[in-house]
Scaffold this motif. Structure first.
Motif, PDB file in Angstrom:
ATOM      1  N   LEU A   1       0.808  -1.171   0.017  1.00  0.00           N
ATOM      2  CA  LEU A   1       0.086  -0.040  -0.066  1.00  0.00           C
ATOM      3  C   LEU A   1       1.023   1.392  -0.136  1.00  0.00           C
ATOM      4  CD1 LEU A   1      -2.880  -0.813   2.335  1.00  0.00           C
ATOM      5  CD2 LEU A   1      -3.079  -0.282   0.161  1.00  0.00           C
ATOM      6  N   ALA A   2       2.097   1.161   0.857  1.00  0.00           N
ATOM      7  CA  ALA A   2       2.906   2.430   0.960  1.00  0.00           C
ATOM      8  C   ALA A   2       3.649   2.644  -0.487  1.00  0.00           C
ATOM      9  CB  ALA A   2       4.053   2.164   2.017  1.00  0.00           C
ATOM     10  N   ALA A   3       3.602   1.445  -1.359  1.00  0.00           N
ATOM     11  CA  ALA A   3       4.510   1.705  -2.768  1.00  0.00           C
ATOM     12  C   ALA A   3       3.433   2.127  -3.874  1.00  0.00           C
ATOM     13  CB  ALA A   3       5.045   0.286  -2.974  1.00  0.00           C
ATOM     14  N   ILE A   4       2.207   2.391  -3.527  1.00  0.00           N
ATOM     15  CA  ILE A   4       1.482   2.590  -4.759  1.00  0.00           C
ATOM     16  C   ILE A   4       1.606   4.131  -4.964  1.00  0.00           C
ATOM     17  CG2 ILE A   4      -1.233   2.988  -5.272  1.00  0.00           C
ATOM     18  CD1 ILE A   4      -1.669   0.633  -3.757  1.00  0.00           C
ATOM     19  N   PRO A   5       1.798   4.625  -6.190  1.00  0.00           N
ATOM     20  CA  PRO A   5       1.962   5.942  -6.635  1.00  0.00           C
ATOM     21  C   PRO A   5       0.777   6.822  -6.180  1.00  0.00           C
ATOM     22  CG  PRO A   5       2.564   4.679  -8.357  1.00  0.00           C
ATOM     23  CD  PRO A   5       1.979   3.684  -7.334  1.00  0.00           C
ATOM     24  N   SER A   6       1.020   8.137  -5.759  1.00  0.00           N
ATOM     25  CA  SER A   6      -0.093   8.894  -5.158  1.00  0.00           C
ATOM     26  C   SER A   6      -1.004   9.249  -6.024  1.00  0.00           C
ATOM     27  CB  SER A   6       0.452  10.082  -4.615  1.00  0.00           C
ATOM     28  OG  SER A   6       1.199  10.810  -5.699  1.00  0.00           O
ATOM     29  N   ILE A   7      -0.814   9.325  -7.317  1.00  0.00           N
ATOM     30  CA  ILE A   7      -1.743   9.599  -8.474  1.00  0.00           C
ATOM     31  C   ILE A   7      -2.853   8.550  -8.603  1.00  0.00           C
ATOM     32  CG2 ILE A   7      -0.503   8.324 -10.526  1.00  0.00           C
ATOM     33  CD1 ILE A   7      -1.214  11.031 -12.031  1.00  0.00           C
ATOM     34  N   ILE A   8      -2.541   7.354  -8.276  1.00  0.00           N
ATOM     35  CA  ILE A   8      -3.295   6.040  -8.284  1.00  0.00           C
ATOM     36  C   ILE A   8      -4.314   6.340  -7.270  1.00  0.00           C
ATOM     37  CG2 ILE A   8      -3.509   3.767  -8.257  1.00  0.00           C
ATOM     38  CD1 ILE A   8      -2.161   4.479 -10.505  1.00  0.00           C
ATOM     39  N   TYR A   9      -3.919   6.677  -5.998  1.00  0.00           N
ATOM     40  CA  TYR A   9      -4.886   7.019  -4.806  1.00  0.00           C
ATOM     41  C   TYR A   9      -5.724   8.388  -5.262  1.00  0.00           C
ATOM     42  CZ  TYR A   9      -2.556   4.482  -1.305  1.00  0.00           C
ATOM     43  OH  TYR A   9      -1.962   3.201  -0.605  1.00  0.00           O
ATOM     44  N   GLY A  10      -5.196   9.444  -5.967  1.00  0.00           N
ATOM     45  CA  GLY A  10      -6.078  10.354  -6.398  1.00  0.00           C
ATOM     46  C   GLY A  10      -7.021  10.024  -7.436  1.00  0.00           C
ATOM     47  N   MET A  11      -6.597   9.140  -8.501  1.00  0.00           N
ATOM     48  CA  MET A  11      -7.708   8.696  -9.318  1.00  0.00           C
ATOM     49  C   MET A  11      -8.672   7.722  -8.738  1.00  0.00           C
ATOM     50  SD  MET A  11      -5.132   7.796 -12.642  1.00  0.00           S
ATOM     51  CE  MET A  11      -6.354   6.830 -13.410  1.00  0.00           C
ATOM     52  N   TRP A  12      -8.446   7.044  -7.914  1.00  0.00           N
ATOM     53  CA  TRP A  12      -9.318   5.978  -7.228  1.00  0.00           C
ATOM     54  C   TRP A  12     -10.208   6.995  -6.285  1.00  0.00           C
ATOM     55  CZ3 TRP A  12      -9.731   5.569  -1.791  1.00  0.00           C
ATOM     56  CH2 TRP A  12     -10.525   4.431  -1.533  1.00  0.00           C
ATOM     57  N   GLY A  13      -9.621   8.015  -5.662  1.00  0.00           N
ATOM     58  CA  GLY A  13     -10.535   8.902  -4.773  1.00  0.00           C
ATOM     59  C   GLY A  13     -11.434   9.748  -5.693  1.00  0.00           C
TER      60      GLY A  13
ATOM     61  N   LEU B   1     -13.336  16.759   3.431  1.00  0.00           N
ATOM     62  CA  LEU B   1     -13.333  15.471   4.169  1.00  0.00           C
ATOM     63  C   LEU B   1     -12.829  14.396   3.327  1.00  0.00           C
ATOM     64  CD1 LEU B   1     -14.340  14.057   6.694  1.00  0.00           C
ATOM     65  CD2 LEU B   1     -16.633  13.876   5.375  1.00  0.00           C
ATOM     66  N   THR B   2     -13.099  14.563   1.834  1.00  0.00           N
ATOM     67  CA  THR B   2     -12.735  13.342   1.016  1.00  0.00           C
ATOM     68  C   THR B   2     -11.205  13.404   0.679  1.00  0.00           C
ATOM     69  OG1 THR B   2     -14.866  13.507  -0.223  1.00  0.00           O
ATOM     70  CG2 THR B   2     -12.989  12.271  -1.357  1.00  0.00           C
ATOM     71  N   ALA B   3     -10.692  14.604   0.688  1.00  0.00           N
ATOM     72  CA  ALA B   3      -9.197  14.837   0.615  1.00  0.00           C
ATOM     73  C   ALA B   3      -8.378  14.412   1.905  1.00  0.00           C
ATOM     74  CB  ALA B   3      -8.916  16.536   0.183  1.00  0.00           C
TER      75      ALA B   3
ATOM     76  N   MET C   1      -0.342  15.297  -5.549  1.00  0.00           N
ATOM     77  CA  MET C   1      -1.321  14.704  -6.554  1.00  0.00           C
ATOM     78  C   MET C   1      -2.639  14.049  -6.098  1.00  0.00           C
ATOM     79  SD  MET C   1       0.075  15.811  -9.188  1.00  0.00           S
ATOM     80  CE  MET C   1      -1.168  15.146 -10.181  1.00  0.00           C
ATOM     81  N   ALA C   2      -2.496  13.295  -5.192  1.00  0.00           N
ATOM     82  CA  ALA C   2      -3.926  12.421  -4.636  1.00  0.00           C
ATOM     83  C   ALA C   2      -4.766  13.559  -4.047  1.00  0.00           C
ATOM     84  CB  ALA C   2      -3.654  11.638  -3.382  1.00  0.00           C
ATOM     85  N   VAL C   3      -4.572  14.641  -3.505  1.00  0.00           N
ATOM     86  CA  VAL C   3      -5.250  15.747  -2.849  1.00  0.00           C
ATOM     87  C   VAL C   3      -5.764  16.401  -4.061  1.00  0.00           C
ATOM     88  CG1 VAL C   3      -5.610  17.643  -1.118  1.00  0.00           C
ATOM     89  CG2 VAL C   3      -3.871  15.667  -0.587  1.00  0.00           C
ATOM     90  N   ALA C   4      -4.822  16.740  -4.909  1.00  0.00           N
ATOM     91  CA  ALA C   4      -5.298  17.534  -6.032  1.00  0.00           C
ATOM     92  C   ALA C   4      -6.580  17.102  -6.715  1.00  0.00           C
ATOM     93  CB  ALA C   4      -4.307  17.791  -6.983  1.00  0.00           C
ATOM     94  N   PHE C   5      -6.762  15.917  -6.773  1.00  0.00           N
ATOM     95  CA  PHE C   5      -7.930  15.447  -7.533  1.00  0.00           C
ATOM     96  C   PHE C   5      -9.260  15.442  -7.000  1.00  0.00           C
ATOM     97  CE2 PHE C   5      -4.727  12.804  -9.852  1.00  0.00           C
ATOM     98  CZ  PHE C   5      -5.465  12.635 -10.997  1.00  0.00           C
ATOM     99  N   VAL C   6      -9.265  15.591  -5.638  1.00  0.00           N
ATOM    100  CA  VAL C   6     -10.546  15.614  -4.816  1.00  0.00           C
ATOM    101  C   VAL C   6     -10.770  16.686  -3.922  1.00  0.00           C
ATOM    102  CG1 VAL C   6     -10.867  12.945  -4.716  1.00  0.00           C
ATOM    103  CG2 VAL C   6      -9.422  14.226  -2.869  1.00  0.00           C
ATOM    104  N   LEU C   7      -9.796  17.865  -3.895  1.00  0.00           N
ATOM    105  CA  LEU C   7      -9.872  18.923  -2.819  1.00  0.00           C
ATOM    106  C   LEU C   7     -10.553  20.122  -3.714  1.00  0.00           C
ATOM    107  CD1 LEU C   7      -9.396  19.809  -0.089  1.00  0.00           C
ATOM    108  CD2 LEU C   7      -7.108  20.884  -0.979  1.00  0.00           C
TER     109      LEU C   7
END
Length: 302
Positions: free
Chosen positions: A104-116, A156-158, A228-234
């Motif tokens: 889980l720690a190795a997954i790129p943050s952009i993947i988390y962003g797209m999933w979010g 909250l989502t971010a 990146m992950a935050v940028a998708f959902v904030l």
């Protein structure tokens, strides 16, 4: 001699990189520092490239709120995972769960962003946020936290995304810290009739609290700098809002979204000023945490 020289150069290079980064950020932000100063910049809500008026208050507020909420979400889950892996799970399950945490720690943050954006945000807007509005949102004082229309693109989502991202860091380090607890100490507690919960509460957690705290600090640094992950959902809304269901902005999201649009020197310098503030905040927070760790470690040795 050669070994000492090579390792010495490697160690010094870390200090040089930090100093060099600080110098570049300060140099590039000097124009904004001269025009806006420190207090005016961090307290101003203005972010108007047309009028060339810039302030960091909204971005700093969003960064602090998402980081704090992410830690509140992640810490109990991460420590629960670490306790399960070290004290509760059968031996055949410890390995797979431990590997899953590290993956889980190795997954790129952009993947988390797209999933979010495509999975978590719709779930938040349709189910979780309306439920929170109808329950916690009806309570006095808490109602201001859940005002507005649930859209799933909000603080909250971010914070949920950030919390999920930092769980592996805290869980892995806490697990390693729990494993350092001497078996003889735990067996002694079991021998006098302690239950598994009492052993975890009274033996494992006190013995490994410094390691757990270190994992939390590393997670804090990761949450402060996540982009990146935050940028998708904030939503990148430059406002201070009391509702967790509103869009907001963080320093990293503003930097990622606006660096290519900065067509004036003062605009670009203000973005560098934001980066400098984030760099200093991260450095100060991690330094304080390291100081507290050393102080607690010395106290234990004494």
């Amino acid at each position: 001699m050669i070994f000492s020289f090579i390792t010495g150069i490697a160690a010094i290079s870390v200090v040089l990189i930090i100093v060099g980064t600080l110098y570049v950020l300060f140099k590039e932000s000097s124009l904004s520092i001269e025009r806006f100063g420190f207090l005016k910049f961090i307290t101003s809500l203005d972010w108007d490239p047309v009028r060339e008026s810039f302030g960091a208050a909204a971005a700093l507020y969003g960064t602090l709120v998402t980081t704090a909420l992410a830690l509140i979400i992640a810490i109990p889950v991460a420590i629960g995972i670490a306790i399960f892996v070290t004290e509760v799970a059968p031996n055949f399950l410890k390995g797979p769960v431990g590997v899953a945490i590290e993956l889980l720690a190795a997954i790129p943050s952009i993947i988390y962003g797209m999933w979010g954006l495509f999975t978590l945000a719709p779930i938040m807007s349709k189910y979780i946020e309306p439920f929170l509005q109808k329950t916690i949102g009806k309570l006095p004082l808490f109602n201001i936290l859940f005002e507005g229309t649930p859209l799933g693109i909000d603080l909250l989502t971010a914070s949920m995304i950030l919390g999920i991202m930092i769980i592996p860091f805290t869980a892995s380090i806490s697990r390693d810290a729990f494993n350092l607890t001497p078996s003889v100490v735990k067996e002694s507690a079991y021998a006098v009739g302690a239950t598994k919960w009492e052993v975890v509460r009274d033996v494992v957690l006190p013995y490994s609290k410094l390691g757990v705290f270190g994992g939390i600090v590393i997670s804090l640094g990761r949450a402060l700098g996540e982009t990146m992950a935050v940028a998708f959902v904030l939503g990148n809304n430059n406002q201070i809002t009391t509702s967790l269901l509103d869009a907001a902005a963080t320093v990293t999201v503003k930097l990622a979204n606006e660096f290519t649009e900065a067509d004036k020197d003062i605009y670009l310098s203000s973005l560098y000023y934001l980066a400098l503030l984030l760099f200093m905040a991260s450095f100060i927070v991690l330094s304080i945490a390291k100081f507290l760790l050393l102080k607690a470690e010395n106290k234990l040795k004494a």
